[in-house]
Design a protein around this motif. Structure first.
Motif, PDB file in Angstrom:
ATOM      1  N   ALA A 171      46.456  22.480  46.217  1.00 31.15           N
ATOM      2  CA  ALA A 171      45.973  23.191  44.986  1.00 31.15           C
ATOM      3  C   ALA A 171      47.418  23.776  44.444  1.00 31.15           C
ATOM      4  O   ALA A 171      48.192  23.864  45.085  1.00 31.15           O
ATOM      5  N   TRP A 172      47.206  23.407  42.924  1.00 34.76           N
ATOM      6  CA  TRP A 172      48.514  23.983  42.345  1.00 34.76           C
ATOM      7  C   TRP A 172      48.384  25.451  42.247  1.00 34.76           C
ATOM      8  O   TRP A 172      47.388  26.105  41.772  1.00 34.76           O
ATOM      9  N   GLN A 173      49.472  26.070  41.996  1.00 36.28           N
ATOM     10  CA  GLN A 173      49.595  27.508  42.119  1.00 36.28           C
ATOM     11  C   GLN A 173      50.490  27.986  41.149  1.00 36.28           C
ATOM     12  O   GLN A 173      51.625  27.544  40.825  1.00 36.28           O
ATOM     13  N   ASN A 174      49.967  29.076  40.091  1.00 29.55           N
ATOM     14  CA  ASN A 174      50.990  29.778  39.419  1.00 29.55           C
ATOM     15  C   ASN A 174      50.879  31.370  39.379  1.00 29.55           C
ATOM     16  O   ASN A 174      49.445  31.686  39.878  1.00 29.55           O
ATOM     17  N   VAL A 175      51.744  32.043  39.292  1.00 28.51           N
ATOM     18  CA  VAL A 175      51.597  33.533  39.283  1.00 28.51           C
ATOM     19  C   VAL A 175      51.972  34.104  38.122  1.00 28.51           C
ATOM     20  O   VAL A 175      52.857  33.876  37.423  1.00 28.51           O
ATOM     21  N   VAL A 176      50.964  34.720  37.448  1.00 27.62           N
ATOM     22  CA  VAL A 176      50.840  35.349  35.957  1.00 27.62           C
ATOM     23  C   VAL A 176      50.695  36.642  36.227  1.00 27.62           C
ATOM     24  O   VAL A 176      50.329  37.264  36.758  1.00 27.62           O
ATOM     25  N   ALA A 177      50.847  37.148  34.669  1.00 29.11           N
ATOM     26  CA  ALA A 177      50.645  38.737  34.204  1.00 29.11           C
ATOM     27  C   ALA A 177      49.153  38.652  33.930  1.00 29.11           C
ATOM     28  O   ALA A 177      48.361  37.648  33.908  1.00 29.11           O
ATOM     29  N   SER A 178      48.563  39.792  34.195  1.00 30.99           N
ATOM     30  CA  SER A 178      47.325  40.196  33.968  1.00 30.99           C
ATOM     31  C   SER A 178      46.784  39.795  32.602  1.00 30.99           C
ATOM     32  O   SER A 178      45.606  39.391  32.727  1.00 30.99           O
ATOM     33  N   ASN A 179      47.501  39.658  31.523  1.00 31.58           N
ATOM     34  CA  ASN A 179      46.951  39.196  30.357  1.00 31.58           C
ATOM     35  C   ASN A 179      47.007  37.678  29.984  1.00 31.58           C
ATOM     36  O   ASN A 179      46.854  37.448  28.799  1.00 31.58           O
ATOM     37  N   TYR A 180      47.289  36.901  30.731  1.00 31.50           N
ATOM     38  CA  TYR A 180      47.988  35.672  30.701  1.00 31.50           C
ATOM     39  C   TYR A 180      46.949  34.798  29.997  1.00 31.50           C
ATOM     40  O   TYR A 180      47.303  33.867  29.157  1.00 31.50           O
ATOM     41  N   PHE A 181      45.840  34.722  30.534  1.00 33.33           N
ATOM     42  CA  PHE A 181      44.560  33.845  30.051  1.00 33.33           C
ATOM     43  C   PHE A 181      44.346  34.386  28.417  1.00 33.33           C
ATOM     44  O   PHE A 181      44.019  33.322  27.773  1.00 33.33           O
ATOM     45  N   ASP A 182      44.494  35.498  28.111  1.00 38.74           N
ATOM     46  CA  ASP A 182      44.088  36.071  26.639  1.00 38.74           C
ATOM     47  C   ASP A 182      45.376  35.532  25.737  1.00 38.74           C
ATOM     48  O   ASP A 182      45.036  34.825  24.816  1.00 38.74           O
ATOM     49  N   ALA A 183      46.279  35.593  26.205  1.00 34.84           N
ATOM     50  CA  ALA A 183      47.771  35.450  25.560  1.00 34.84           C
ATOM     51  C   ALA A 183      47.840  33.869  25.383  1.00 34.84           C
ATOM     52  O   ALA A 183      48.314  33.165  24.240  1.00 34.84           O
ATOM     53  N   MET A 184      47.579  33.098  26.391  1.00 33.94           N
ATOM     54  CA  MET A 184      47.647  31.678  26.245  1.00 33.94           C
ATOM     55  C   MET A 184      46.629  30.905  25.771  1.00 33.94           C
ATOM     56  O   MET A 184      46.476  29.656  25.433  1.00 33.94           O
ATOM     57  N   GLY A 185      45.529  31.605  25.622  1.00 36.47           N
ATOM     58  CA  GLY A 185      44.147  31.034  24.837  1.00 36.47           C
ATOM     59  C   GLY A 185      43.632  30.295  26.019  1.00 36.47           C
ATOM     60  O   GLY A 185      43.053  29.061  25.557  1.00 36.47           O
ATOM     61  N   ILE A 186      43.421  30.492  27.159  1.00 31.08           N
ATOM     62  CA  ILE A 186      42.706  29.985  28.118  1.00 31.08           C
ATOM     63  C   ILE A 186      41.268  30.427  28.363  1.00 31.08           C
ATOM     64  O   ILE A 186      41.355  31.805  28.987  1.00 31.08           O
ATOM     65  N   PRO A 187      40.307  29.829  28.027  1.00 35.97           N
ATOM     66  CA  PRO A 187      39.137  30.641  28.295  1.00 35.97           C
ATOM     67  C   PRO A 187      38.711  30.767  29.699  1.00 35.97           C
ATOM     68  O   PRO A 187      39.203  30.006  30.721  1.00 35.97           O
ATOM     69  N   ILE A 188      38.046  31.941  29.856  1.00 41.16           N
ATOM     70  CA  ILE A 188      37.456  32.680  31.289  1.00 41.16           C
ATOM     71  C   ILE A 188      35.893  32.114  31.339  1.00 41.16           C
ATOM     72  O   ILE A 188      35.210  32.695  30.190  1.00 41.16           O
ATOM     73  N   VAL A 189      35.400  31.063  31.748  1.00 41.84           N
ATOM     74  CA  VAL A 189      34.205  30.417  31.996  1.00 41.84           C
ATOM     75  C   VAL A 189      33.187  31.000  32.832  1.00 41.84           C
ATOM     76  O   VAL A 189      31.964  30.964  32.525  1.00 41.84           O
ATOM     77  N   ALA A 190      33.787  31.766  33.847  1.00 43.05           N
ATOM     78  CA  ALA A 190      32.902  32.606  34.648  1.00 43.05           C
ATOM     79  C   ALA A 190      33.597  33.696  35.344  1.00 43.05           C
ATOM     80  O   ALA A 190      34.911  33.574  35.368  1.00 43.05           O
ATOM     81  N   GLY A 191      33.009  34.619  35.830  1.00 43.73           N
ATOM     82  CA  GLY A 191      33.497  35.923  36.356  1.00 43.73           C
ATOM     83  C   GLY A 191      34.240  36.607  35.226  1.00 43.73           C
ATOM     84  O   GLY A 191      33.909  36.715  34.242  1.00 43.73           O
ATOM     85  N   ARG A 192      35.519  37.197  35.580  1.00 41.28           N
ATOM     86  CA  ARG A 192      36.455  37.941  34.826  1.00 41.28           C
ATOM     87  C   ARG A 192      37.765  37.533  34.782  1.00 41.28           C
ATOM     88  O   ARG A 192      38.191  36.514  35.624  1.00 41.28           O
ATOM     89  N   SER A 193      38.556  38.110  34.063  1.00 44.89           N
ATOM     90  CA  SER A 193      39.984  37.905  34.177  1.00 44.89           C
ATOM     91  C   SER A 193      40.557  39.021  34.952  1.00 44.89           C
ATOM     92  O   SER A 193      39.950  40.007  35.422  1.00 44.89           O
ATOM     93  N   PHE A 194      41.995  39.027  35.100  1.00 38.23           N
ATOM     94  CA  PHE A 194      42.441  39.996  35.772  1.00 38.23           C
ATOM     95  C   PHE A 194      42.480  41.313  35.108  1.00 38.23           C
ATOM     96  O   PHE A 194      42.456  41.291  33.874  1.00 38.23           O
ATOM     97  N   GLY A 195      42.492  42.546  35.698  1.00 37.75           N
ATOM     98  CA  GLY A 195      42.180  43.782  35.166  1.00 37.75           C
ATOM     99  C   GLY A 195      43.111  44.780  35.928  1.00 37.75           C
ATOM    100  O   GLY A 195      43.874  44.438  36.764  1.00 37.75           O
ATOM    101  N   SER A 196      43.044  46.036  35.130  1.00 39.92           N
ATOM    102  CA  SER A 196      43.796  47.206  35.871  1.00 39.92           C
ATOM    103  C   SER A 196      43.589  47.409  37.180  1.00 39.92           C
ATOM    104  O   SER A 196      44.213  47.781  38.103  1.00 39.92           O
ATOM    105  N   GLU A 197      42.472  47.101  37.684  1.00 42.61           N
ATOM    106  CA  GLU A 197      41.751  47.473  38.937  1.00 42.61           C
ATOM    107  C   GLU A 197      42.320  46.408  40.032  1.00 42.61           C
ATOM    108  O   GLU A 197      42.636  47.044  41.282  1.00 42.61           O
ATOM    109  N   ASP A 198      43.019  45.243  39.583  1.00 41.30           N
ATOM    110  CA  ASP A 198      43.648  44.298  40.445  1.00 41.30           C
ATOM    111  C   ASP A 198      45.040  44.824  40.421  1.00 41.30           C
ATOM    112  O   ASP A 198      45.640  44.461  41.656  1.00 41.30           O
ATOM    113  N   VAL A 199      45.759  45.357  39.625  1.00 44.83           N
ATOM    114  CA  VAL A 199      46.946  45.609  39.461  1.00 44.83           C
ATOM    115  C   VAL A 199      47.711  46.598  40.897  1.00 44.83           C
ATOM    116  O   VAL A 199      48.349  46.442  41.489  1.00 44.83           O
ATOM    117  N   HIS A 200      46.631  47.593  41.078  1.00 41.44           N
ATOM    118  CA  HIS A 200      46.930  48.661  42.180  1.00 41.44           C
ATOM    119  C   HIS A 200      46.128  48.308  43.347  1.00 41.44           C
ATOM    120  O   HIS A 200      46.163  48.979  44.444  1.00 41.44           O
TER     121      HIS A 200
END
Length: 834
Positions: free
Chosen positions: A562-591
C-alpha cells in the motif's frame, strides 16, 4: 566541369522561380531542421560517450537475480529483464569495499550515489536545493577528471569520517555562486547545515557520471550519514549503523577503469568470488537463494544512464514523427519537380534537338533537385541549431545539446539523400521526353499517363503521411486533455506548495521535528491571505512515493503493498479530500500513543471487502483505522488512485523533509515574502525551496505530454499545408493536361458544376485513400503509442474520423481553384488546345 555549370544553372533557375524555390527550400528546411534537432538531442542523451579520456575502458557493474530484489532497501534503477529477472546497478557499501580489494584487473574502482541527492546548500545566506553527489575518493581518478582550480577529492578525504568536511564544486556552480573567483577554493559553505570546505573546482569538460546527472557539489562518501536528511537521527549522531555499514542497503553505483589488454571475462572472474562471499555474509541470514545473485560487467563509456530508459521511448516517437514530416516534405518536393519537369518539356526537347544526351539531361535535372535539397539542408541546419535545446527545455531537463561534425554529417547526408531519392524519379521522367512532342508542347504524349499516375501516387502518399501526423496530433492532444481533466480526488485550486528540509544536526528527535513543523504550520496559517496551512511527507502529483507492506492483524501476513503518506492533522480539510466514513485526525490522536491511520476507499475495498474497517488494526505496529477518505491520485496523473493509507506526522515524525500546502485567497507572488518571514520567525536559518502552485506542479508533471502535443500539432499543421500544396499542384497539372478533354465534355453538354465535382471529387478520392492507409498504419503503430496514450486507443474512431474530415476539406479547398479554372474554360478554345 559540367557539374559546376549545372550548379550555376540550377541556382539561376531557382532564382527565376521564387515561389517554387521558397516552397521547396522552406518545406525541406523545416523537415531537415526538425530531424537535425531531434537527432542532436537523441545523440546527446542516448549516444554520446562520457567526457572522460578513453571512455571505452570504463566498465559499469550490474547484478541480476531471477526473482524480485533480495535486499530490503534499494536506491537507483531497478528493471525487469525479458526473462522476468530483476537487474540493477546499485550495490551496498560492504560490496564495494570487498570488490575494491579484488580489483587487480582494474586501474581503479570507484563508487558513487546511484541517484544524486537534492540537498540544501547555503552560500552567504543564500540557501537553495542543489544536486549533490556523494563519491568515493577514487572517483575523479577513475574518470580522469581534473580540477580547474584547487584539487579534486582524494582517497584520503574519504577516510576521515567525523573530520573536516571537504567538497568539490562544478564549473557551473562556481560561475553561478562565486563568479569564477579563485578565492572560492578554501571557502566554507553549508550543505544541510554541515560546514563544508571547498577544495577544488571540477574542470568544465567533466559533466558527471552520466547523461542527465549533473551534480553541482561532490562530497566524500564518508559524509553520507551527516548530510542525509532521511536517515535515522541516531545514524547522524554516530550511534547506529548506516548505509556505510549496512549490507541490506544497496545505494551505490560502482564503476572501474580496465587495465589495457584486460578482457571483461578476466575482470569478472576476479570480482565474482568476492561478490558472492560478501552477498552471502550480508544477505544470507535474512534472504534465501542469494547464491543466485550474480554480478555482471557492462560497457561504461556512457556511465550511468538514468535518462536512457526514460527518454528512449520518447526519442523513438519523436524521431518517427520528424521522419514522417521529412518524408512528407520530400514527397512534396518530388511532386513539385514532377510538375516542373512536365512544364519544361519544350525546353528539354529543344536541348535534346540540339544534341544533348539523355544522360546529360538527367545530370542537369538531378543537379537542380540536389541543389534545392542542399539549400533546404542549410536552412534545416540553422533551424536544427536554433531548436536543439527545445526538447530538453520542454521536458524540463538540464541537458546541454551541442553541435559537432556528426550532426553536420547527418544533416548533409540527409539533404543529399533527399535530393537523390526524391529528385531521381522526376529527373528520369524528364529524360523520357519525346523530341517532337516536346518541341510542339503537346498536350498528350507517351509519358503523360505514367507521370499522372506517379503524381497521384505522391499525393496519396502525402495525404497518408499528413493523416498519420494529424492522427498522432489528435491522440496526443486528447491524451493531454484527458490527463488535465482527470479526477484528482482533491481540490487543486488556490494551493501553494513549497518544501522545507530540517538540518539533521539541529533536529535529532521526532518530538523536535514535529514541534518545529507545527510552529511553521501555525505561522503560515497566520499569514494574511492564507486560509489554511498543512503539510505532508510527499506532495501529491510530485512524482514521490513510498510503498510499504499492509497486513491485517487478524490474517496471516501476505506482504500486500500500500502507498503511505505521513500528514498533518488538518491535511484532509486543507487539501479538500472528503472523509467518507469514520473521522479525520483529531487532537486526541496527537498525544495518543496508539497510532491512528486513515485509509482510502480502494484500500478499504481490496482488504476489507464487505466489512467495516473502522477500528481494525494492521501491520506489526497495530495501527488503528479511524477513518476512510476518498481516493486521490498520488504519484502522477497517469496512475489510477492506488491503495493508500495516511499516518499522523505527530505520531511518526521520522522524516526531516516535508511539503507544505497553503490554501490561499492571494497570488503566490504576493505571498512569497510573507511566507519567508513566517519561516524566519521560527528559524532564521531555515530555507524554503521550490515554491510553486499546485497547478504548476500538475503542469510540470505534463511536460512530456505537452511536448508531444505541441510538436505533433505543429507538424500536423505543416503537414496539412504541404498536403494542400501537393494536391493543388497535382490537380492544376492534371487540369492543364486535360484541357482538350474538358472542352469536349463541355461541348457535349457537361455543366460547370459537373466539371467542378469531377475535378474536386478526384482530389477528395485521393484524400480518402490516403486517410484509409493512414488508419491502417495507426493501428500497426498502436503498440508503440499505447504507453503514451491515456483514456483512449490508437484506433480511436473520433480521432480517425476527425483526421478524415479535415483532410477531405483540405483536399476540396486545394482542388477548388484548379477545378474552378477548368469549369471556366471556353469550349471552343479548349477544343483548339493542342
Amino acid at each position: 566541369m559540367y557539374l559546376w555549370y549545372d550548379v550555376r544553372y540550377a541556382l539561376r533557375t531557382l532564382a527565376r522561380s521564387p515561389v517554387f524555390a521558397a516552397i521547396a527550400i522552406c518545406s525541406l528546411g523545416l523537415g531537415i531542421g526538425a530531424n537535425t534537432a531531434i537527432f542532436s538531442t537523441t545523440k546527446a542523451v542516448l549516444l554520446d560517450p562520457l567526457t572522460a579520456p578513453h571512455p571505452e575502458r570504463l566498465r559499469l557493474l550490474q547484478w541480476q537475480f531471477p526473482e524480485s530484489q533480495p535486499m530490503y532497501s534499494l536506491s537507483g534503477d531497478l528493471v525487469q529483464t525479458n526473462t522476468g529477472a530483476t537487474a540493477s546497478t546499485s550495490f551496498s557499501f560492504p560490496i564495494y569495499q570487498a570488490l575494491k580489494e579484488h580489483a587487480q584487473a582494474f586501474e581503479g574502482l570507484t563508487a558513487f550515489d546511484a541517484e544524486p541527492r537534492q540537498l540544501v546548500a547555503n552560500v552567504n545566506g543564500n540557501a537553495e536545493r542543489v544536486p549533490v553527489l556523494l563519491v568515493a575518493g577514487t572517483f575523479f581518478q577513475v574518470f580522469r577528471a581534473g580540477a580547474a582550480v584547487g584539487r579534486t577529492l582524494l582517497p584520503s578525504d574519504d577516510e576521515r569520517p567525523g573530520g573536516e568536511a571537504v567538497a568539490d564544486i562544478s564549473d557551473a556552480y562556481w560561475a553561478q555562486r562565486f563568479g569564477r573567483s579563485p578565492a572560492a577554493v578554501g571557502r566554507t559553505i553549508e550543505v544541510n547545515r554541515i560546514p563544508v570546505t571547498i577544495v577544488g573546482v571540477v574542470a568544465a569538460s567533466f559533466d558527471g557520471p552520466g547523461p542527465g546527472a549533473r551534480p553541482e557539489i561532490y562530497l566524500p562518501l564518508s559524509m553520507d550519514a551527516a548530510v542525509d536528511p532521511f536517515s535515522d537521527p541516531l545514524v547522524a549522531a554516530g550511534m547506529s549503523g548506516s548505509q556505510l555499514t549496512d549490507g541490506e542497503r544497496w545505494w551505490l553505483a560502482i564503476m572501474g577503469r580496465l587495465k589495457p589488454g584486460v578482457s571483461d571475462e578476466r575482470a569478472l572472474a576476479s570480482l565474482a568470488p568476492a561478490f558472492a562471499h560478501t552477498v552471502q555474509a550480508t544477505l544470507g541470514n535474512h534472504h534465501s537463494g542469494v547464491d543466485r545473485l550474480k554480478v555482471k560487467i557492462s560497457a561504461g563509456n556512457r556511465g550511468l544512464q538514468p535518462l536512457e530508459n526514460e527518454f528512449s521511448q520518447t526519442a523513438s516517437v519523436l524521431m518517427l514523427v520528424v521522419a514522417l514530416e521529412l518524408l512528407l516534405a520530400c514527397a512534396n518536393l518530388a511532386n513539385l519537380l514532377l510538375a516542373r519537369a512536365s512544364a519544361r518539356k519544350r525546353e528539354l526537347g529543344l536541348r535534346i534537338a540540339l544534341g544533348a544526351g539523355r544522360a546529360r539531361i538527367l545530370q542537369q535535372v538531378l543537379t537542380e533537385s540536389i541543389t534545392a535539397a542542399l539549400l533546404g539542408g542549410v536552412a534545416g541546419l540553422f533551424l536544427g541549431y536554433v531548436g536543439r535545446n527545445l526538447v530538453p527545455h520542454m521536458l524540463q531537463r538540464d541537458e546541454r545539446v551541442s553541435f559537432d561534425w556528426q550532426v553536420m554529417a547527418f544533416t548533409f547526408g540527409i539533404s543529399l539523400l533527399t535530393g537523390l531519392l526524391f529528385g531521381g524519379a522526376p529527373a528520369w521522367q524528364a529524360t523520357l521526353t519525346d523530341l517532337q512532342a516536346g518541341l510542339q508542347q503537346a498536350s498528350r504524349s507517351t509519358p503523360t499517363r505514367a507521370i499522372s499516375l506517379f503524381g497521384k501516387t505522391l499525393v496519396v502518399a502525402q495525404v497518408c503521411l499528413s493523416a498519420v501526423l494529424l492522427i498522432g496530433a489528435g491522440l496526443f492532444l486528447r491524451t493531454l486533455r484527458n490527463l488535465a481533466g482527470s479526477q484528482l480526488g482533491f481540490r487543486p485550486e488556490h494551493l501553494i506548495l513549497f518544501d522545507v528540509t530540517l538540518p539533521q544536526t539541529e533536529y535529532k528527535t521526532e518530538q523536535s521535528r514535529a514541534g518545529v513543523f507545527r510552529r511553521l504550520q501555525d505561522g503560515m496559517a497566520a499569514v494574511p491571505g492564507v486560509q489554511m496551512a498543512t503539510f505532508s511527507e510527499f506532495a501529491l502529483l510530485a512524482g514521490s512515493t513510498s510503498t510499504t507492506n499492509f497486513d491485517r492483524n487478524d490474517e496471516k501476513p501476505a506482504g500486500r503493498k500500500a502507498w503511505q503518506n505521513v500528514v498533518a492533522s488538518n491535511y484532509f480539510d486543507a487539501m479538500g479530500i472528503p472523509i467518507v466514513a469514520g473521522r479525520s485526525f483529531g487532537s486526541e490522536d496527537v498525544h495518543s500513543k496508539a497510532r491512528a491511520a486513515i485509509i482510502n476507499l480502494r484500500l478499504a475495498r481490496e482488504l476489507f471487502a464487505g466489512e467495516d474497517p473502522i477500528g481494525k488494526t494492521f501491520n506489526d505496529e497495530h495501527i488503528r483505522v479511524v477513518g476512510i477518505c476518498a481516493d486521490t491520485k498520488f504519484k502522477d496523473l497517469w496512475m489510477d488512485p492506488p491503495p493508500a493509507y495516511y499516518l499522523l506526522y505527530d505520531q511518526r515524525a521520522a522524516s526531516n523533509h516535508v511539503a507544505f500546502a497553503l490554501r490561499t485567497t492571494a497570488s503566490p507572488g504576493s505571498l512569497r515574502g510573507a511566507i519567508q518571514r513566517a519561516v524566519r520567525l521560527v528559524n532564521s536559518q531555515l530555507p524554503i525551496t521550490d515554491l510553486r502552485t499546485q497547478g504548476q506542479q500538475i503542469e510540470n508533471s505534463l511536460a512530456q505530454e505537452r511536448l508531444f502535443a505541441a510538436l505533433t500539432s505543429s507538424f500536423g499543421l505543416l503537414a496539412l499545408l504541404l498536403a494542400g500544396i501537393g494536391i493543388y499542384g497535382t490537380t492544376a497539372f492534371t487540369v492543364s493536361r486535360r484541357t482538350n478533354e474538358i472542352g469536349i465534355r463541355m461541348a457535349l453538354g457537361a455543366r460547370r458544376g459537373q466539371i467542378l465535382r469531377m475535378i474536386s471529387g478526384q482530389a477528395c478520392g485521393l484524400a480518402i485513400i490516403g486517410v484509409a492507409l493512414a488508419s491502417a498504419i495507426s493501428l500497426i503503430m498502436g503498440d508503440l503509442l499505447r504507453h503514451f496514450l491515456y483514456g483512449l486507443r490508437a484506433s480511436d474512431p473520433a480521432t480517425l474520423g476527425a483526421a478524415l474530415a479535415v483532410l477531405v476539406m483540405v483536399a476540396f479547398a486545394a482542388s477548388w481553384l484548379p477545378a474552378r479554372k477548368a469549369a471556366s474554360v471556353d469550349p471552343m478554345q479548349a477544343l483548339r488546345h493542342e
